[in-house]
Design a protein around this motif. Structure first.
Motif, PDB file in Angstrom:
ATOM      1  N   SER A 148      -2.164  -4.256  -0.563  1.00 49.04           N
ATOM      2  CA  SER A 148      -3.180  -3.601  -1.376  1.00 49.04           C
ATOM      3  C   SER A 148      -3.064  -4.065  -2.829  1.00 49.04           C
ATOM      4  O   SER A 148      -1.977  -4.448  -3.291  1.00 49.04           O
ATOM      5  CB  SER A 148      -3.038  -2.083  -1.306  1.00 49.04           C
ATOM      6  OG  SER A 148      -3.916  -1.445  -2.204  1.00 49.04           O
ATOM      7  N   LEU A 149      -4.196  -4.010  -3.554  1.00 48.90           N
ATOM      8  CA  LEU A 149      -4.214  -4.304  -4.991  1.00 48.90           C
ATOM      9  C   LEU A 149      -4.270  -3.023  -5.824  1.00 48.90           C
ATOM     10  O   LEU A 149      -4.427  -3.083  -7.048  1.00 48.90           O
ATOM     11  CB  LEU A 149      -5.424  -5.179  -5.336  1.00 48.90           C
ATOM     12  CG  LEU A 149      -5.414  -6.607  -4.775  1.00 48.90           C
ATOM     13  CD1 LEU A 149      -6.749  -7.284  -5.076  1.00 48.90           C
ATOM     14  CD2 LEU A 149      -4.267  -7.412  -5.384  1.00 48.90           C
ATOM     15  N   ASP A 150      -4.117  -1.880  -5.172  1.00 52.67           N
ATOM     16  CA  ASP A 150      -4.257  -0.601  -5.865  1.00 52.67           C
ATOM     17  C   ASP A 150      -3.235  -0.431  -6.988  1.00 52.67           C
ATOM     18  O   ASP A 150      -3.528   0.204  -8.008  1.00 52.67           O
ATOM     19  CB  ASP A 150      -4.123   0.558  -4.874  1.00 52.67           C
ATOM     20  CG  ASP A 150      -5.328   0.662  -3.955  1.00 52.67           C
ATOM     21  OD1 ASP A 150      -6.358   0.018  -4.258  1.00 52.67           O
ATOM     22  OD2 ASP A 150      -5.236   1.368  -2.920  1.00 52.67           O
ATOM     23  N   ASN A 151      -2.043  -0.964  -6.803  1.00 53.34           N
ATOM     24  CA  ASN A 151      -1.009  -0.804  -7.835  1.00 53.34           C
ATOM     25  C   ASN A 151      -1.420  -1.455  -9.145  1.00 53.34           C
ATOM     26  O   ASN A 151      -1.176  -0.915 -10.229  1.00 53.34           O
ATOM     27  CB  ASN A 151       0.308  -1.404  -7.352  1.00 53.34           C
ATOM     28  CG  ASN A 151       0.840  -0.707  -6.120  1.00 53.34           C
ATOM     29  OD1 ASN A 151       0.765   0.507  -6.005  1.00 53.34           O
ATOM     30  ND2 ASN A 151       1.351  -1.488  -5.165  1.00 53.34           N
ATOM     31  N   TYR A 152      -2.056  -2.606  -9.056  1.00 53.18           N
ATOM     32  CA  TYR A 152      -2.515  -3.292 -10.260  1.00 53.18           C
ATOM     33  C   TYR A 152      -3.727  -2.584 -10.868  1.00 53.18           C
ATOM     34  O   TYR A 152      -3.909  -2.574 -12.091  1.00 53.18           O
ATOM     35  CB  TYR A 152      -2.861  -4.747  -9.938  1.00 53.18           C
ATOM     36  CG  TYR A 152      -1.641  -5.581  -9.631  1.00 53.18           C
ATOM     37  CD1 TYR A 152      -0.924  -6.202 -10.646  1.00 53.18           C
ATOM     38  CD2 TYR A 152      -1.179  -5.735  -8.324  1.00 53.18           C
ATOM     39  CE1 TYR A 152       0.203  -6.966 -10.372  1.00 53.18           C
ATOM     40  CE2 TYR A 152      -0.047  -6.486  -8.039  1.00 53.18           C
ATOM     41  CZ  TYR A 152       0.639  -7.103  -9.069  1.00 53.18           C
ATOM     42  OH  TYR A 152       1.759  -7.840  -8.793  1.00 53.18           O
ATOM     43  N   LYS A 153      -4.552  -1.980 -10.029  1.00 54.31           N
ATOM     44  CA  LYS A 153      -5.697  -1.219 -10.528  1.00 54.31           C
ATOM     45  C   LYS A 153      -5.234  -0.008 -11.331  1.00 54.31           C
ATOM     46  O   LYS A 153      -5.800   0.324 -12.374  1.00 54.31           O
ATOM     47  CB  LYS A 153      -6.585  -0.771  -9.368  1.00 54.31           C
ATOM     48  CG  LYS A 153      -7.319  -1.903  -8.664  1.00 54.31           C
ATOM     49  CD  LYS A 153      -8.151  -1.359  -7.495  1.00 54.31           C
ATOM     50  CE  LYS A 153      -8.852  -2.490  -6.755  1.00 54.31           C
ATOM     51  NZ  LYS A 153      -9.635  -1.983  -5.587  1.00 54.31           N
ATOM     52  N   VAL A 154      -4.171   0.645 -10.841  1.00 53.01           N
ATOM     53  CA  VAL A 154      -3.650   1.829 -11.533  1.00 53.01           C
ATOM     54  C   VAL A 154      -3.155   1.466 -12.926  1.00 53.01           C
ATOM     55  O   VAL A 154      -3.340   2.228 -13.888  1.00 53.01           O
ATOM     56  CB  VAL A 154      -2.520   2.480 -10.710  1.00 53.01           C
ATOM     57  CG1 VAL A 154      -1.816   3.571 -11.518  1.00 53.01           C
ATOM     58  CG2 VAL A 154      -3.067   3.057  -9.423  1.00 53.01           C
ATOM     59  N   LYS A 157       3.593   3.561  -1.736  1.00 49.92           N
ATOM     60  CA  LYS A 157       3.912   3.757  -3.145  1.00 49.92           C
ATOM     61  C   LYS A 157       5.404   3.852  -3.426  1.00 49.92           C
ATOM     62  O   LYS A 157       5.856   3.535  -4.521  1.00 49.92           O
ATOM     63  CB  LYS A 157       3.224   5.031  -3.665  1.00 49.92           C
ATOM     64  CG  LYS A 157       1.707   4.992  -3.577  1.00 49.92           C
ATOM     65  CD  LYS A 157       1.141   3.839  -4.395  1.00 49.92           C
ATOM     66  CE  LYS A 157      -0.374   3.809  -4.344  1.00 49.92           C
ATOM     67  NZ  LYS A 157      -0.942   2.659  -5.072  1.00 49.92           N
ATOM     68  N   ILE A 207       4.063   0.695  -8.176  1.00 49.32           N
ATOM     69  CA  ILE A 207       3.381   0.484  -9.456  1.00 49.32           C
ATOM     70  C   ILE A 207       4.363  -0.082 -10.480  1.00 49.32           C
ATOM     71  O   ILE A 207       4.009  -0.951 -11.280  1.00 49.32           O
ATOM     72  CB  ILE A 207       2.776   1.808  -9.959  1.00 49.32           C
ATOM     73  CG1 ILE A 207       1.766   2.338  -8.944  1.00 49.32           C
ATOM     74  CG2 ILE A 207       2.106   1.622 -11.318  1.00 49.32           C
ATOM     75  CD1 ILE A 207       1.235   3.712  -9.249  1.00 49.32           C
ATOM     76  N   ALA A 257       0.829  -1.207   0.000  1.00 46.00           N
ATOM     77  CA  ALA A 257       0.000   0.000   0.000  1.00 46.00           C
ATOM     78  C   ALA A 257       0.862   1.256   0.000  1.00 46.00           C
ATOM     79  O   ALA A 257       0.365   2.357  -0.250  1.00 46.00           O
ATOM     80  CB  ALA A 257      -0.912  -0.002   1.229  1.00 46.00           C
ATOM     81  N   TYR A 317       5.768   6.133  -7.597  1.00 46.00           N
ATOM     82  CA  TYR A 317       5.395   5.096  -8.564  1.00 46.00           C
ATOM     83  C   TYR A 317       6.204   3.804  -8.449  1.00 46.00           C
ATOM     84  O   TYR A 317       6.056   2.911  -9.271  1.00 46.00           O
ATOM     85  CB  TYR A 317       5.568   5.637  -9.993  1.00 46.00           C
ATOM     86  CG  TYR A 317       4.522   6.658 -10.381  1.00 46.00           C
ATOM     87  CD1 TYR A 317       3.284   6.274 -10.882  1.00 46.00           C
ATOM     88  CD2 TYR A 317       4.780   8.020 -10.251  1.00 46.00           C
ATOM     89  CE1 TYR A 317       2.328   7.200 -11.249  1.00 46.00           C
ATOM     90  CE2 TYR A 317       3.830   8.967 -10.610  1.00 46.00           C
ATOM     91  CZ  TYR A 317       2.605   8.539 -11.105  1.00 46.00           C
ATOM     92  OH  TYR A 317       1.656   9.468 -11.464  1.00 46.00           O
ATOM     93  N   GLN A 368      -6.819   2.815 -13.867  1.00 43.64           N
ATOM     94  CA  GLN A 368      -6.692   4.218 -13.462  1.00 43.64           C
ATOM     95  C   GLN A 368      -5.436   4.853 -14.062  1.00 43.64           C
ATOM     96  O   GLN A 368      -4.549   5.318 -13.344  1.00 43.64           O
ATOM     97  CB  GLN A 368      -6.650   4.316 -11.932  1.00 43.64           C
ATOM     98  CG  GLN A 368      -7.879   3.758 -11.240  1.00 43.64           C
ATOM     99  CD  GLN A 368      -7.696   3.646  -9.731  1.00 43.64           C
ATOM    100  OE1 GLN A 368      -6.670   4.001  -9.181  1.00 43.64           O
ATOM    101  NE2 GLN A 368      -8.725   3.149  -9.063  1.00 43.64           N
TER     102      GLN A 368
END
Length: 280
Positions: free
Chosen positions: A50-56, A37, A246, A35, A243, A60
């Protein structure tokens, strides 16, 4: 006793090498689910997942991350390069293995010597030639550059074709078959392992290349980049703290297609390498 000590030492060394090889890959993988960055050197495993990096990457995109476009560009370049390069290698290998013509041995020797020179030595000249033709900042230009010299990598494929019995070709000639018929209906079906080996190698070149892609695609338009250029851009001084995780996620994603391709075709790949090394 000596054999036991030698056995233990060898395995300890191998274990140490495996750890050195796997730790960076494992760190890349776990960081991609972080989570946080930026780069977190205080902990090997993330404190929060978190899975946010893959969502970006795919859902996104922003001005820095255009991963969907990069993935599409790289995939298209790799696929077309793979098709053209594999065709060139197979045709050159067939000519060198099965045909007898004046200057054949000299041409083979010249090709082997020429292939020994690193490709980076010719990059500047290639760039200016492509620039004069208006093919820089062009995916077509990338495909042409990657494919143009692929025929020089014929040696292993030729070695595999040398193991195919000449009596099959001679029987086909007696029946009136043309060289094209022999190539497509006899040699190609019997060369499946080496074809798989050639396909994987041809796909790998553009898929993981950075230096040539960076040289050719220099317009600054992010949507024209390949994955390697896009990921490298995330490591800039002003971007890395925002980043890096990511970037790790992108590195994981880019490894999946070629890993899956290799696992699915591993049997044929090994057969192609060993078969092509029998006779040169």
């Amino acid at each position: 006793m000596k054999k036991t000590v030698g056995f233990v030492v060898r395995h300890l060394v191998l274990t140490f090498l495996v750890v050195i090889w796997l730790v960076p890959i494992l760190w890349l993988l776990v960081t991609s689910f972080s989570a946080y960055k930026g780069i977190n050197t205080a902990h090997f495993f993330p404190e929060q997942w978190s899975l946010d990096n893959y969502k970006v990457l795919f859902l996104q995109p922003d001005s820095v991350v255009q991963y969907g476009a990069w993935f599409k560009n790289t995939l298209l370049i790799a696929i077309f390069t793979c098709i053209v390069s594999t065709s060139f290698v197979l045709m050159v290998s067939y000519a060198m293995s099965c045909l007898r013509f004046k200057g054949r041995k000299g041409l083979m020797s010249f090709g082997i010597v020429l292939n020994m020179f690193p490709g980076v030595l010719s990059m500047i000249a290639v760039y200016f030639v492509m620039k004069s033709l208006g093919l820089t900042n062009s995916h077509l230009g990338m495909i042409i550059v990657y494919s143009a010299g692929s025929g020089l990598g014929y040696l292993i494929t030729k070695g595999f074709m040398d193991t195919i019995s000449t009596s099959l070709r001679e029987a086909a000639w007696l029946e009136g078959a043309s060289e094209a018929t022999i190539f497509f209906k006899i040699i190609i079906p019997l060369s499946q392992p080496i074809i798989v080996y050639t396909i994987i190698n041809s796909f790998l070149v553009p898929w993981g290349d950075f230096v040539l892609a960076k040289l050719m695609l220099n317009s600054g338009i992010a949507t024209d980049w390949t994955i390697a250029i896009g990921l490298f851009n995330m490591l800039g001084k002003s971007l890395i703290n925002k980043y890096f995780s990511i970037f790790c996620a992108g590195g994981v994603i880019v490894s999946i297609p070629i890993s899956a391709l290799f696992v699915l075709m591993q049997k044929f790949y090994v057969e192609g390498v060993t078969g092509g090394s029998v006779k040169g």
